[in-house]
Scaffold this active site. Structure first.
Site, mmCIF file in Angstrom:
data_model
loop_
_atom_site.group_PDB
_atom_site.id
_atom_site.type_symbol
_atom_site.label_atom_id
_atom_site.label_comp_id
_atom_site.label_asym_id
_atom_site.label_seq_id
_atom_site.Cartn_x
_atom_site.Cartn_y
_atom_site.Cartn_z
ATOM 1 N N VAL A 128 -30.660 29.550 7.770
ATOM 2 C CA VAL A 128 -30.877 29.425 9.213
ATOM 3 C C VAL A 128 -31.152 27.990 9.651
ATOM 4 O O VAL A 128 -31.004 27.651 10.828
ATOM 5 C CB VAL A 128 -32.032 30.352 9.663
ATOM 6 C CG1 VAL A 128 -33.378 29.810 9.201
ATOM 7 C CG2 VAL A 128 -32.026 30.547 11.173
ATOM 8 N N ALA A 171 -36.782 29.780 0.529
ATOM 9 C CA ALA A 171 -36.198 30.747 1.468
ATOM 10 C C ALA A 171 -35.038 30.109 2.207
ATOM 11 O O ALA A 171 -35.094 28.931 2.567
ATOM 12 C CB ALA A 171 -37.241 31.229 2.469
ATOM 13 N N ASP A 172 -34.009 30.904 2.410
ATOM 14 C CA ASP A 172 -32.906 30.461 3.253
ATOM 15 C C ASP A 172 -33.059 30.980 4.676
ATOM 16 O O ASP A 172 -32.572 30.356 5.616
ATOM 17 C CB ASP A 172 -31.576 30.923 2.662
ATOM 18 C CG ASP A 172 -31.185 30.073 1.462
ATOM 19 O OD1 ASP A 172 -30.388 29.145 1.645
ATOM 20 O OD2 ASP A 172 -31.702 30.317 0.360
ATOM 21 N N ARG A 173 -33.722 32.111 4.827
ATOM 22 C CA ARG A 173 -34.033 32.613 6.163
ATOM 23 C C ARG A 173 -35.168 33.618 6.051
ATOM 24 O O ARG A 173 -35.134 34.508 5.209
ATOM 25 C CB ARG A 173 -32.809 33.272 6.802
ATOM 26 C CG ARG A 173 -33.005 33.665 8.256
ATOM 27 C CD ARG A 173 -31.747 34.294 8.869
ATOM 28 N NE ARG A 173 -30.628 33.378 8.929
ATOM 29 C CZ ARG A 173 -29.892 33.150 10.020
ATOM 30 N NH1 ARG A 173 -30.198 33.745 11.158
ATOM 31 N NH2 ARG A 173 -28.862 32.331 9.971
ATOM 32 N N ALA A 226 -34.739 36.213 3.025
ATOM 33 C CA ALA A 226 -33.480 36.039 2.299
ATOM 34 C C ALA A 226 -33.588 34.782 1.449
ATOM 35 O O ALA A 226 -33.913 33.710 1.945
ATOM 36 C CB ALA A 226 -32.314 35.920 3.274
#
Length: 362
Positions: free
Chosen positions: A93, A251-253, A261
């Site tokens: 994100v 974390a990526d999102r 995620a």
């Protein structure tokens, strides 16, 4: 000294090609948006914070020598190309949030009659360049907050006033190679080391792209931190016998409810950590938190090519003709997460939305 994954000066951008590590250290020039999209999509640069920084700086490099006839044409260039960069890897994100912020800035400057087109361009360049310094500062704060939380948890659990050195487990790569510098989850590890409180760090190989074996292990060896590489399938055994004090991942999102995620394999580590009573922390800057999505069910999961599973480099390791399922990420439910470590503090998943909303209103 931390590794430098991004080299930038106004008009020039280079990234360390992470596909070649740990064997070869080679910097690639990023001359504009097309180059930026390609190095992100091909995972020559990866890690949600680094993706956003490289994406935005690739646009800064492209527009730096250009002359624009009007603020409207500059705004259109900024908006169109930032939205294009978001498509390179949609799960993370940070790129989307950074793009939205820069597009908002461009719209505001376009409407301000006191600002010339050249001044607008300079303001945009400064805004993108500021992302580098802010990311490093945020990472250091995340590292300090995370180390403090882990040590306090250990002290409370063991009934001592001050915790001794601890063992931690991390997954994928969340260090200098995934950010502008220092790292998120690996920043927590670095801070523990700086405090003299790191006994040992275990890192997973992180199949199928092996970011742990290729990148995290590379960083840990480079900095001479006490570290051991383990296979993804060894985590349950590791937590059972090695007295690991905490798991910390990136974390990526992160959704509004705390669902997270992150690199595929994170979910199963969280399940195993819960079973063994090991606290499981997510380290993420505010730019990785997406309050617009209520839960992890709304996160788009990128699916990568089969070849990443069937081959290591040029060598096939799977039977020809076998079908593959290769999601790059999974979603860890908030119920398995002890705390979300940000640059502003550590929050329980159930309190995340309220606390982040307060911070954004300041």
């Amino acid at each position: 000294m931390s590794l430098q994954s991004i080299k930038y000066q106004r008009g020039s951008l280079e990234i360390l090609d992470q596909l070649l590590l740990p064997v070869v250290s080679k910097y690639l020039p990023v001359r504009g948006v097309e180059d930026g999209w390609k190095v992100i999509n091909k995972m020559q640069v990866r890690g949600a914070p680094a993706i956003a920084i490289v994406g935005c700086l690739s646009l800064a490099v492209e527009i730096y020598p250009e002359e624009f006839s009007s603020k409207k044409s500059l705004r259109q260039e900024i908006e169109g190309k930032l939205n294009y960069l978001v498509s390179a890897r949609p799960t993370a994100v940070n790129m989307k949030i950074s793009a939205d912020e820069l597009i908002t800035l461009a719209n505001e400057l376009t409407k301000d009659d006191a600002i010339t087109v050249e001044e607008m361009k300079q303001r945009f360049l400064k805004a993108t360049e500021a992302m580098l310094e802010k990311d490093i500062a945020d990472n250091r704060a995340i590292g300090a907050n995370g180390a403090k939380a882990i040590l306090e948890h250990v002290a409370e659990a063991t009934g001592v006033a001050t915790a001794g050195p601890v063992r931690v487990l991390t997954h994928c790569n969340t260090g200098s190679l995934a950010t502008a510098g220092y790292g998120t989850a690996l920043g927590v590890v670095r801070n523990l080391s700086e405090l003299g409180k790191l006994e040992h760090v275990y890192c997973t190989e992180t199949r199928p792209y092996n970011q742990g074996a290729r990148l995290t292990a590379y960083e840990l060896v480079h900095e001479k931190l006490p570290a051991t590489l383990v296979l993804d399938s060894m985590v349950a055994a590791l937590l059972r016998v090695k007295n690991v004090a905490a798991v910390v991942v990136g974390a990526d999102r992160v959704a509004a409810n705390g669902d997270t995620a992150n690199k595929i394999g994170t979910y199963q580590i969280a399940v195993v950590a819960k079973h063994h009573g090991v606290p499981f922390y997510v380290a993420a800057p505010l730019t990785s938190i997406d309050l617009e999505i209520p839960s992890g069910d709304h996160i788009i999961i990128e699916v990568r090519p089969d070849r990443e599973m069937t081959h290591v480099g040029e060598h096939r390791i799977a039977a020809p003709g076998i079908n593959c399922w290769n999601p790059a990420f999974d979603v860890t439910p908030a119920s398995l997460i002890t705390g979300i470590i940000t640059e502003h503090g550590v929050f329980k998943p159930e309190a995340l939305k309220v606390e982040i909303t307060k911070l954004l209103e300041l």
